[in-house]
Write a protein that holds these residues in place. Structure first.
Motif, PDB file in Angstrom:
ATOM      1  N   ILE A 101       1.612   6.716  -6.855  1.00 34.49           N
ATOM      2  CA  ILE A 101       0.585   7.687  -7.239  1.00 34.49           C
ATOM      3  C   ILE A 101       1.141   9.110  -7.168  1.00 34.49           C
ATOM      4  O   ILE A 101       1.005   9.899  -8.107  1.00 34.49           O
ATOM      5  N   GLU A 110     -10.883  17.240  -6.345  1.00 30.82           N
ATOM      6  CA  GLU A 110      -9.459  16.883  -6.385  1.00 30.82           C
ATOM      7  C   GLU A 110      -9.263  15.385  -6.511  1.00 30.82           C
ATOM      8  O   GLU A 110      -8.429  14.919  -7.299  1.00 30.82           O
ATOM      9  N   ARG A 124      -3.437  15.755  -1.256  1.00 30.11           N
ATOM     10  CA  ARG A 124      -4.777  15.174  -1.126  1.00 30.11           C
ATOM     11  C   ARG A 124      -4.701  13.642  -1.054  1.00 30.11           C
ATOM     12  O   ARG A 124      -5.446  13.003  -0.317  1.00 30.11           O
ATOM     13  N   VAL A 125      -3.742  13.088  -1.815  1.00 31.15           N
ATOM     14  CA  VAL A 125      -3.563  11.630  -1.777  1.00 31.15           C
ATOM     15  C   VAL A 125      -3.131  11.190  -0.379  1.00 31.15           C
ATOM     16  O   VAL A 125      -3.603  10.175   0.135  1.00 31.15           O
ATOM     17  N   LEU A 183      -4.110   1.226  -8.469  1.00 27.10           N
ATOM     18  CA  LEU A 183      -3.690   2.569  -8.051  1.00 27.10           C
ATOM     19  C   LEU A 183      -4.897   3.482  -7.872  1.00 27.10           C
ATOM     20  O   LEU A 183      -5.007   4.221  -6.895  1.00 27.10           O
ATOM     21  N   ILE A 220      -7.368  13.399  -9.540  1.00 23.67           N
ATOM     22  CA  ILE A 220      -6.266  12.461  -9.346  1.00 23.67           C
ATOM     23  C   ILE A 220      -6.535  11.157 -10.080  1.00 23.67           C
ATOM     24  O   ILE A 220      -5.694  10.653 -10.832  1.00 23.67           O
ATOM     25  N   ARG A 262      -6.689   2.626  -4.882  1.00 19.69           N
ATOM     26  CA  ARG A 262      -5.906   2.982  -3.696  1.00 19.69           C
ATOM     27  C   ARG A 262      -6.195   4.430  -3.273  1.00 19.69           C
ATOM     28  O   ARG A 262      -6.256   4.748  -2.088  1.00 19.69           O
ATOM     29  N   PRO A 316      -9.428   5.027   1.217  1.00 16.94           N
ATOM     30  CA  PRO A 316      -9.811   5.591   2.519  1.00 16.94           C
ATOM     31  C   PRO A 316     -11.273   5.996   2.605  1.00 16.94           C
ATOM     32  O   PRO A 316     -11.782   6.209   3.704  1.00 16.94           O
ATOM     33  N   GLN A 354      -3.515  12.916   2.399  1.00 18.24           N
ATOM     34  CA  GLN A 354      -4.304  13.539   3.457  1.00 18.24           C
ATOM     35  C   GLN A 354      -4.895  12.539   4.463  1.00 18.24           C
ATOM     36  O   GLN A 354      -4.791  12.747   5.676  1.00 18.24           O
ATOM     37  N   PRO A 355      -5.483  11.425   3.977  1.00 21.01           N
ATOM     38  CA  PRO A 355      -6.077  10.495   4.949  1.00 21.01           C
ATOM     39  C   PRO A 355      -5.060   9.904   5.911  1.00 21.01           C
ATOM     40  O   PRO A 355      -5.440   9.338   6.942  1.00 21.01           O
ATOM     41  N   TYR A 356      -3.780  10.023   5.582  1.00 19.95           N
ATOM     42  CA  TYR A 356      -2.756   9.399   6.415  1.00 19.95           C
ATOM     43  C   TYR A 356      -2.000  10.418   7.268  1.00 19.95           C
ATOM     44  O   TYR A 356      -1.133  10.057   8.050  1.00 19.95           O
ATOM     45  N   ALA A 370       0.841  -1.199   0.000  1.00 23.34           N
ATOM     46  CA  ALA A 370       0.000   0.000   0.000  1.00 23.34           C
ATOM     47  C   ALA A 370       0.876   1.249   0.000  1.00 23.34           C
ATOM     48  O   ALA A 370       0.591   2.217  -0.717  1.00 23.34           O
ATOM     49  N   LYS A 420      -1.235  20.504  -4.126  1.00 18.44           N
ATOM     50  CA  LYS A 420      -2.469  20.156  -3.405  1.00 18.44           C
ATOM     51  C   LYS A 420      -2.928  18.744  -3.729  1.00 18.44           C
ATOM     52  O   LYS A 420      -3.345  17.987  -2.850  1.00 18.44           O
ATOM     53  N   LEU A 421      -2.878  18.408  -5.025  1.00 16.55           N
ATOM     54  CA  LEU A 421      -3.314  17.063  -5.427  1.00 16.55           C
ATOM     55  C   LEU A 421      -2.479  15.991  -4.725  1.00 16.55           C
ATOM     56  O   LEU A 421      -3.002  15.000  -4.224  1.00 16.55           O
TER      57      LEU A 421
END
Lengths: 192, 192
Positions: free
Chosen positions: A152, B148, A185-186, B182, B152, B185, B189, A188-190, A145, A181-182
DNA sequence: ATATTATTAGAGTAAATACTCTAGGAGCAA
DNA sequence: TTGCTCCTAGAGTATTTACTCTAATAATAT
């Protein structure tokens, strides 16, 4: 400025503006204000000019990214690195636009490019683990992961500007910020 | 097969293999087993051949994607759509590799491409909201964040195959699956 | 100063490229 | 059959392209 540098600078501008296919060695010579013979004194052919430009790009990669050495990296550092990254790519945008074609034409160049790129990828891998250790980010347990997330973010960094060009959106600081930002954003959840 | 179709098929193969710049109209005619004069009877110039190929791509976009009409879409449907998407892009990979250059050379083509693409983007937007309504995915509240995320996923779908080619990795079903992974992925979340 | 080497200009060329032109067949309609 | 339109071959061309060659000039070393 040496004639050699003048040729490279001119070629870079023309390639970025019109693409490598549309720019002949005669064009480059004329735009640089020198004779074709002179150009061929400094470079054996067009391929060598392209190679030399890629070499400049490689050098920038290896030396130009502002990794912090004197302190633990912060999120602000990450942003700065990403922004610098975009600026470099924009400077050599012809290379990214035509990457598949250029690397196919020149296997030596392909080899070098992939090596430099792998170094960058490894550096990036270390960086996110530094963030993980610093508690800024909480990565998933599955290493696959993590690798996917890294892929990504990497993909965005390599193709965001091309994407902008395709859309006909002007490429400026603000749009580069959007690219940052993009990428965030990927992640962000982490983020903790 | 009509001569016109034969020309287009041949051109597509050559463009995919060698890039548009390296393929001349004479090459196409020879590979198609016809005379140059014949080729120019069917197409005014090389640009028109490229346009016709893009038109075939557009038609495939507008009609070839397997959106489910008889039932609420599932995650499996999403995967199928994405895979089909990759197959289409792979079929017309020359177009994606050289997108910036090709669209710059031909503003009419650019206009059409952007229109078709916008339709696709809107369709995709609806799709993820359908998933949201069906409770498969729990999107963030901020509409900007949603946008966003969509950007992506879209970026990955457009550049994953190019990315594979740059890496010199062979493009096959398995690698396309990796592209699907991907994209999922990114959304993972938010999956319920 | 002289010799040597590094640069440069610019004319020139073989090959390739996109595209044109002409003449001739193939099918079809009256 | 005659005419007509559609399709095709292939020779031909103006232009461009990558690259070469020669001769001249600048820079540097001895």
């Amino acid at each position: 400025m040496s004639t050699r540098e003048k040729i490279l600078d001119t070629a870079l501008t023309l390639f970025n503006d019109q693409g490598t296919a549309a720019v002949s060695t005669n064009h480059i010579a004329e735009a640089a204000g020198i004779s074709p013979g002179n150009l061929y004194y400094h470079f054996r052919n067009k391929e060598e000019i392209i190679r030399a430009l890629f070499q400049r790009l490689f050098d920038t990669w290896d030396n130009g990214l502002p990794f912090p050495h004197d302190h633990q990296p912060t999120l602000a550092d990450l942003k700065t690195i990403i922004e610098t990254n975009y600026q470099i790519i924009w400077q050599y945008r012809f290379a990214y636009r035509e990457l598949v074609a250029l690397l196919r034409q020149d296997t030596e160049l392909r080899k070098n490019f992939l090596a430099v790129r792998q170094r960058g990828f490894n550096g990036f891998h270390e960086l996110i683990h530094t963030f993980s250790d610093a508690g800024i980010i909480h990565l998933p347990d599955d290493p696959k992961a993590i690798h996917e997330l890294q892929e990504i973010v990497w993909l965005i960094s390599e193709f965001w500007l091309t994407n902008l060009e395709v859309n006909g959106r002007s490429v400026n600081k603000g749009e580069m910020q959007n690219g940052v930002k993009l990428m965030l954003r990927v992640l962000q959840p982490y983020l903790v």
